[in-house]
Each structure stands twice: as C-alpha cells, then as structure tokens.
Design a protein around this motif. Sequence first.
Motif, PDB file in Angstrom:
ATOM      1  N   ARG A 173       0.829  -1.213   0.000  1.00 52.00           N
ATOM      2  CA  ARG A 173       0.000   0.000   0.000  1.00 52.00           C
ATOM      3  C   ARG A 173       0.862   1.260   0.000  1.00 52.00           C
ATOM      4  NH1 ARG A 173      -3.955  -0.477   4.899  1.00 52.00           N
ATOM      5  NH2 ARG A 173      -4.742   1.507   4.069  1.00 52.00           N
ATOM      6  N   ILE A 174       1.954   1.228   0.747  1.00 55.84           N
ATOM      7  CA  ILE A 174       2.845   2.392   0.802  1.00 55.84           C
ATOM      8  C   ILE A 174       3.450   2.666  -0.572  1.00 55.84           C
ATOM      9  CG2 ILE A 174       5.038   3.232   1.760  1.00 55.84           C
ATOM     10  CD1 ILE A 174       4.226   1.681   4.360  1.00 55.84           C
ATOM     11  N   ASN A 175       3.882   1.615  -1.247  1.00 45.00           N
ATOM     12  CA  ASN A 175       4.485   1.783  -2.577  1.00 45.00           C
ATOM     13  C   ASN A 175       3.484   2.321  -3.597  1.00 45.00           C
ATOM     14  OD1 ASN A 175       7.107   0.952  -1.966  1.00 45.00           O
ATOM     15  ND2 ASN A 175       6.635  -1.201  -2.307  1.00 45.00           N
ATOM     16  N   ILE A 176       2.244   1.895  -3.499  1.00 40.62           N
ATOM     17  CA  ILE A 176       1.220   2.385  -4.431  1.00 40.62           C
ATOM     18  C   ILE A 176       1.028   3.894  -4.266  1.00 40.62           C
ATOM     19  CG2 ILE A 176      -1.263   2.337  -4.928  1.00 40.62           C
ATOM     20  CD1 ILE A 176      -1.158  -0.693  -4.337  1.00 40.62           C
ATOM     21  N   ILE A 177       0.927   4.335  -3.026  1.00 35.89           N
ATOM     22  CA  ILE A 177       0.752   5.774  -2.762  1.00 35.89           C
ATOM     23  C   ILE A 177       1.999   6.543  -3.190  1.00 35.89           C
ATOM     24  CG2 ILE A 177       0.439   7.498  -0.937  1.00 35.89           C
ATOM     25  CD1 ILE A 177      -1.138   5.261   0.592  1.00 35.89           C
ATOM     26  N   ALA A 178       3.179   5.998  -2.879  1.00 31.61           N
ATOM     27  CA  ALA A 178       4.424   6.671  -3.245  1.00 31.61           C
ATOM     28  C   ALA A 178       4.563   6.796  -4.759  1.00 31.61           C
ATOM     29  CB  ALA A 178       5.607   5.913  -2.663  1.00 31.61           C
ATOM     30  N   ALA A 179       4.222   5.737  -5.473  1.00 25.27           N
ATOM     31  CA  ALA A 179       4.328   5.766  -6.938  1.00 25.27           C
ATOM     32  C   ALA A 179       3.384   6.797  -7.541  1.00 25.27           C
ATOM     33  CB  ALA A 179       4.043   4.379  -7.498  1.00 25.27           C
ATOM     34  N   LYS A 180       2.218   6.928  -6.953  1.00 21.68           N
ATOM     35  CA  LYS A 180       1.247   7.919  -7.430  1.00 21.68           C
ATOM     36  C   LYS A 180       1.821   9.322  -7.390  1.00 21.68           C
ATOM     37  CE  LYS A 180      -3.293   9.800  -6.104  1.00 21.68           C
ATOM     38  NZ  LYS A 180      -4.420   9.650  -5.129  1.00 21.68           N
ATOM     39  N   HIS A 181       2.675   9.594  -6.395  1.00 22.21           N
ATOM     40  CA  HIS A 181       3.264  10.928  -6.229  1.00 22.21           C
ATOM     41  C   HIS A 181       4.740  10.971  -6.648  1.00 22.21           C
ATOM     42  CE1 HIS A 181      -0.205  12.564  -3.975  1.00 22.21           C
ATOM     43  NE2 HIS A 181      -0.337  11.322  -3.534  1.00 22.21           N
ATOM     44  N   ASN A 182       5.223   9.870  -7.228  1.00 19.76           N
ATOM     45  CA  ASN A 182       6.604   9.797  -7.718  1.00 19.76           C
ATOM     46  C   ASN A 182       7.613  10.074  -6.601  1.00 19.76           C
ATOM     47  OD1 ASN A 182       8.510   9.290  -9.736  1.00 19.76           O
ATOM     48  ND2 ASN A 182       8.710  11.473 -10.229  1.00 19.76           N
ATOM     49  N   ILE A 183       7.413   9.417  -5.465  1.00 17.95           N
ATOM     50  CA  ILE A 183       8.274   9.595  -4.302  1.00 17.95           C
ATOM     51  C   ILE A 183       8.988   8.273  -4.016  1.00 17.95           C
ATOM     52  CG2 ILE A 183       8.365  10.134  -1.831  1.00 17.95           C
ATOM     53  CD1 ILE A 183       5.746  11.721  -2.258  1.00 17.95           C
ATOM     54  N   PRO A 184      10.319   8.278  -3.876  1.00 15.28           N
ATOM     55  CA  PRO A 184      11.034   7.037  -3.570  1.00 15.28           C
ATOM     56  C   PRO A 184      10.774   6.562  -2.145  1.00 15.28           C
ATOM     57  CG  PRO A 184      12.545   8.897  -3.554  1.00 15.28           C
ATOM     58  CD  PRO A 184      11.231   9.428  -4.045  1.00 15.28           C
ATOM     59  N   VAL A 185      10.794   5.244  -1.962  1.00 16.49           N
ATOM     60  CA  VAL A 185      10.584   4.629  -0.652  1.00 16.49           C
ATOM     61  C   VAL A 185      11.871   3.945  -0.212  1.00 16.49           C
ATOM     62  CG1 VAL A 185       9.286   2.908   0.663  1.00 16.49           C
ATOM     63  CG2 VAL A 185       8.123   4.295  -1.080  1.00 16.49           C
ATOM     64  N   ILE A 186      12.277   4.237   1.016  1.00  9.97           N
ATOM     65  CA  ILE A 186      13.427   3.584   1.641  1.00  9.97           C
ATOM     66  C   ILE A 186      12.894   2.706   2.761  1.00  9.97           C
ATOM     67  CG2 ILE A 186      15.580   3.905   2.928  1.00  9.97           C
ATOM     68  CD1 ILE A 186      15.691   6.763   1.710  1.00  9.97           C
ATOM     69  N   GLU A 187      13.049   1.409   2.650  1.00 12.74           N
ATOM     70  CA  GLU A 187      12.597   0.516   3.722  1.00 12.74           C
ATOM     71  C   GLU A 187      13.653   0.449   4.816  1.00 12.74           C
ATOM     72  OE1 GLU A 187      11.660  -4.183   4.694  1.00 12.74           O
ATOM     73  OE2 GLU A 187      12.402  -3.617   2.710  1.00 12.74           O
ATOM     74  N   ASP A 188      13.274   0.804   6.033  1.00 17.00           N
ATOM     75  CA  ASP A 188      14.141   0.611   7.188  1.00 17.00           C
ATOM     76  C   ASP A 188      13.894  -0.802   7.703  1.00 17.00           C
ATOM     77  OD1 ASP A 188      15.381   0.485   9.652  1.00 17.00           O
ATOM     78  OD2 ASP A 188      14.803   2.495  10.284  1.00 17.00           O
ATOM     79  N   GLY A 189      14.742  -1.718   7.252  1.00 15.34           N
ATOM     80  CA  GLY A 189      14.608  -3.121   7.626  1.00 15.34           C
ATOM     81  C   GLY A 189      15.622  -3.530   8.682  1.00 15.34           C
ATOM     82  N   ALA A 190      15.989  -2.601   9.557  1.00 19.74           N
ATOM     83  CA  ALA A 190      16.988  -2.905  10.579  1.00 19.74           C
ATOM     84  C   ALA A 190      16.554  -4.051  11.474  1.00 19.74           C
ATOM     85  CB  ALA A 190      17.264  -1.658  11.426  1.00 19.74           C
ATOM     86  N   GLN A 191      15.245  -4.167  11.717  1.00 16.30           N
ATOM     87  CA  GLN A 191      14.738  -5.238  12.568  1.00 16.30           C
ATOM     88  C   GLN A 191      14.029  -6.337  11.781  1.00 16.30           C
ATOM     89  OE1 GLN A 191      12.486  -3.810  15.980  1.00 16.30           O
ATOM     90  NE2 GLN A 191      13.731  -1.959  16.112  1.00 16.30           N
ATOM     91  N   SER A 192      13.712  -6.091  10.529  1.00 15.53           N
ATOM     92  CA  SER A 192      12.885  -7.037   9.776  1.00 15.53           C
ATOM     93  C   SER A 192      13.657  -7.844   8.739  1.00 15.53           C
ATOM     94  CB  SER A 192      11.745  -6.291   9.073  1.00 15.53           C
ATOM     95  OG  SER A 192      12.249  -5.316   8.175  1.00 15.53           O
ATOM     96  N   PHE A 193      14.988  -7.708   8.682  1.00 16.65           N
ATOM     97  CA  PHE A 193      15.754  -8.469   7.692  1.00 16.65           C
ATOM     98  C   PHE A 193      15.517  -9.963   7.917  1.00 16.65           C
ATOM     99  CE2 PHE A 193      19.567 -10.470   5.903  1.00 16.65           C
ATOM    100  CZ  PHE A 193      19.536  -9.922   4.632  1.00 16.65           C
ATOM    101  N   GLY A 194      15.105 -10.645   6.849  1.00 17.59           N
ATOM    102  CA  GLY A 194      14.753 -12.055   6.936  1.00 17.59           C
ATOM    103  C   GLY A 194      13.259 -12.300   6.903  1.00 17.59           C
TER     104      GLY A 194
END
Length: 373
Positions: free
Chosen positions: A152-173
């Motif tokens: 959902r975040i990527n869909i909204i970001a793409a609509k406004h042409n905004i890059p997304v940086i995932e902070d996966g410091a705790q979610s890697f894996g």
Amino acid sequence: MLNHLKFLPGANMQFIDLKSQQDRIRDRIETRIRQVLDHGQYIMGPEVQELEVKLADYTGVKHCITCASGTDALLMALMALDISPGDEVITVPYTWISTAEVIALLRAKPVFIDIQPDTFNMDPAKLEAAITSRTKAIIPVGIYGQCADMTRINIIAAKHNIPVIEDGAQSFGATHHGKKSCNLSLIGCTSFFPSKPLGCYGDGGAIFTPNDALADKLRQIRIHGQKVKHQHPLVGINGRLDTLQAAILLEKFTLFSEECHRRAEIADRYNVLLADIPGIQTPVVAANNTSVYAQYTILTDDREALSSNLKSKDIPSVAYYTAPLHLQGAFTDLGHQPGDFPISEEVAAHCLSLPMSPYLRREDQAAVVAAMK
C-alpha cells in the motif's frame, strides 16, 4: 549446588542469547578471523564482496552495498537520493532515533505519521495526507521483526513519484507477500548490530537496491565520494564495513534461515502460552507477512508491575521506545505536543519485550509465562 542452579528455569536467563549461537560456530568464526589476519586486507577485503553477493542472492536484490552501521545505511540512502535542506521525509515516531536522525543530519525535515495499533508499523491510511510538494522520500520501518504494509505504501508513493526507503533494521529475513525485507522498494536498509537477528560483533549494516545508478552512487558515498582513487566527484562518508565483521557475518549467515524458523516457533509458543492472561496483547503479524521477531513485544495494562515481577525472578525484559520521537528533545523544533500521535504514544506507554532468541529453552519460556501469570 551452583552447577545445578544454572540449569534452573530463569537462572541466568539472557534477554537475547548470543552465546549459544557462538558456541555452535566459534571454531568456524575463529577460522574466518584468522584468514583475515593472514591476508591483512582489513578494509574492503574479499570477505566484504563475498558477503554482499550472498546477501543479494538471499534477498533477490541485484545490488547489496555493505556499510559501517544501520544508521549509515539510512544516511547513505538519503544522500544517494540527494535529500537536501528543506526537503521533507515521511516516517514514523515509534522507532529508534536513527530513522529520523539521519533526516535531520541532512537538514531535511522529518514528517511523522502515526502507526497501526496492531503491527506498530506505519499506517498507510495516514500517508497521503502528509505528502506535500516538498516530500522527497518515505521511510517505513519494519518494527520488531515484520515489514510495514509496503504494498500500500508503494502504491501511494508511486502515485506521487516519491522514492521509498525501507528501514529493515529489525525485519531483515522477514517477508511481505513472499518477498524478502529489503527487496520491497527502491532502497532497503538493514543493521547488523549484535542484537539483530543477523548481527555481527560490532556495528555493521547493508543497503539493497535494484537500481544500477543508485548502487554505483552508494558505493562512492561509502568511500568518501571516491569513484577512483584520490578522485572525489561527490561528498561521501567513511561508511565501510570492516572485513573482520564481514567474515563473522559470513559464518553467522549459515545459521540464519534455521534461526528465523526457530524464532517463529518460539513466538508461536509464546502466543499460545499467553493467550489466557488478561490484559496482554500478543504480537499481531499481518496477513501476507512473516516476522523474524527481532523482539517479542507485548502490550500490557500494567508494564511497571509486570516488569518488576519478572525482574524479581531474574527474568529480563525491556521496554523499547518509551518516548516517541516527536516528544524527544532532539525534535522539539518540529513543535509537536503530547497527543499528536496517540497510537504511538499508547504503544510506547504499554509495550514490553520478553526474552527472545533462537536458543530460548522451553523451560525458560515457561518460567517467563509463569511469572507473568
């Protein structure tokens, strides 16, 4: 008597058990370290490239650029996107300070939006209202081990042409719709801090991107903006991962998939054991997500009493992020007040993380729950 005591449930229980893992692979780690000492390439040695290849293959991302810490990973990602003074970057207030700190370091403005009450991750329903003409990036955080709703975040970001940086410091894996964390947006960042599911014996981090140009720029930024030796076409940082840490991570990575599976089993057991205790909300993993349970975090009606009772039985627990970022002194210039992000504040006031590692014994887990009851 002392030898017997160390095997009793709760005796010397660790919040995160790193020693049991080390005992399994100590000889292999020492062999890897000796190899680095023998070849002497302590900076950007061959183990760094070997690790990057393996991590890229694991996530399914074309490029992995290791770096000196998870904080540096986020900072380098923003630098690669040319985030500048006056730009706005949207993130959440319920996270470790690095996520917003790197935005402020570049003299950009952190713009906070609240989190979901079940996963504690960015609420996509609140995202679009926060976007302005100055929004230049969005940083969702995979808190406690599961990814945000990146779809959902990527869909909204793409609509406004905004890059997304995932902070996966705790979610890697972890996974989201079957794809690995750090392979869910233009840039993914993670940390190898020792307590992370994949941690080294110092600081370390990595950045992932499918974009060739961004990968080249990130590699330059990592070495003082240097493209070829003594030529610096842009400003960078000293962001390299030590070869020794890469060597350690290579051996720890051989256990990573197994340990992620163990973490999930232990979390499932916690969920069952805690189900009948009133006033406890166990972690919620969203549909289409898996979690690596970097921490097993509950909400409790009376955190102080619960944590005190656990402590009295030599059982460790930790309350993370008890002051959300919008109420931290570092961000007073943003002008936020208590009540601005009520869900973040509610979670911060009631969260408690219980002992969690792939090596948590059943009897210790039972002792934790017995103390809670």
